[in-house]
Design a protein around this motif. Structure first.
Motif, PDB file in Angstrom:
ATOM      1  N   VAL A 162      -2.968  -0.483  12.290  1.00 43.16           N
ATOM      2  CA  VAL A 162      -2.702  -1.742  12.261  1.00 43.16           C
ATOM      3  C   VAL A 162      -1.299  -2.164  12.057  1.00 43.16           C
ATOM      4  N   VAL A 163      -0.675  -2.828  12.594  1.00 37.20           N
ATOM      5  CA  VAL A 163       0.638  -3.158  12.366  1.00 37.20           C
ATOM      6  C   VAL A 163       0.782  -4.665  12.080  1.00 37.20           C
ATOM      7  N   THR A 164       1.214  -4.936  10.850  1.00 34.49           N
ATOM      8  CA  THR A 164       1.152  -6.289  10.394  1.00 34.49           C
ATOM      9  C   THR A 164       2.596  -6.749   9.452  1.00 34.49           C
ATOM     10  N   PRO A 165       3.040  -7.762   9.866  1.00 33.30           N
ATOM     11  CA  PRO A 165       4.443  -8.020   8.987  1.00 33.30           C
ATOM     12  C   PRO A 165       3.843  -7.891   7.427  1.00 33.30           C
TER      13      PRO A 165
ATOM     14  N   ALA B  91      -1.797 -13.305   4.356  1.00 33.51           N
ATOM     15  CA  ALA B  91      -3.264 -13.461   4.615  1.00 33.51           C
ATOM     16  C   ALA B  91      -3.949 -12.206   5.445  1.00 33.51           C
ATOM     17  N   ALA B  92      -2.934 -11.934   6.409  1.00 38.70           N
ATOM     18  CA  ALA B  92      -3.564 -10.833   7.216  1.00 38.70           C
ATOM     19  C   ALA B  92      -3.467  -9.428   6.415  1.00 38.70           C
ATOM     20  N   VAL B  93      -2.406  -9.274   5.533  1.00 39.90           N
ATOM     21  CA  VAL B  93      -2.347  -7.871   4.783  1.00 39.90           C
ATOM     22  C   VAL B  93      -3.683  -7.852   3.936  1.00 39.90           C
ATOM     23  N   ALA B  94      -3.944  -9.238   3.377  1.00 44.51           N
ATOM     24  CA  ALA B  94      -5.219  -9.086   2.298  1.00 44.51           C
ATOM     25  C   ALA B  94      -6.606  -8.906   3.292  1.00 44.51           C
ATOM     26  N   LEU B  95      -6.377  -9.206   4.287  1.00 46.07           N
ATOM     27  CA  LEU B  95      -7.780  -9.204   5.351  1.00 46.07           C
ATOM     28  C   LEU B  95      -8.019  -7.642   5.579  1.00 46.07           C
ATOM     29  N   HIS B  96      -6.754  -7.145   5.992  1.00 49.13           N
ATOM     30  CA  HIS B  96      -6.994  -5.595   6.471  1.00 49.13           C
ATOM     31  C   HIS B  96      -7.515  -4.867   5.193  1.00 49.13           C
TER      32      HIS B  96
ATOM     33  N   GLY C 179     -10.814  -2.111   4.078  1.00 50.28           N
ATOM     34  CA  GLY C 179     -10.523  -0.830   3.816  1.00 50.28           C
ATOM     35  C   GLY C 179      -9.219  -0.145   4.202  1.00 50.28           C
ATOM     36  N   PHE C 180      -8.406  -0.756   4.958  1.00 48.96           N
ATOM     37  CA  PHE C 180      -7.173  -0.369   5.461  1.00 48.96           C
ATOM     38  C   PHE C 180      -6.259  -0.118   4.204  1.00 48.96           C
ATOM     39  N   THR C 181      -5.148   0.825   4.538  1.00 50.32           N
ATOM     40  CA  THR C 181      -4.138   1.058   3.151  1.00 50.32           C
ATOM     41  C   THR C 181      -2.831   1.081   4.174  1.00 50.32           C
ATOM     42  N   VAL C 182      -2.131   0.719   3.169  1.00 54.45           N
ATOM     43  CA  VAL C 182      -0.628   0.606   3.594  1.00 54.45           C
ATOM     44  C   VAL C 182       0.027   2.336   3.802  1.00 54.45           C
TER      45      VAL C 182
END
Length: 51
Positions: A18-21, A26-31, A35-38
């Motif tokens: 997933v590529v998110t700015p 809010a999108a980063v928190a959702l991801h 269970g997604f990680t940076v």
């Protein structure tokens, strides 16, 4: 989002990217809640206010 990841797994996917700015908090928190990680962060090449 869990349904979409499950559907991808049923089709053989072993990973999802997933590529998110990072400024879209809010999108980063959702991801992260799903269970997604940076893995990597990429800096914007435009100066603030000049995009």
């Amino acid at each position: 989002m869990p349904g979409a990841c499950a559907a991808l797994a049923r089709r053989g996917a072993s990973a999802v990217a997933v590529v998110t700015p990072s400024t879209h908090e809010a999108a980063v928190a959702l991801h992260r809640s799903a269970g997604f990680t940076v893995v990597r962060e990429k800096r914007d090449r435009a100066r603030a206010g000049r995009a």
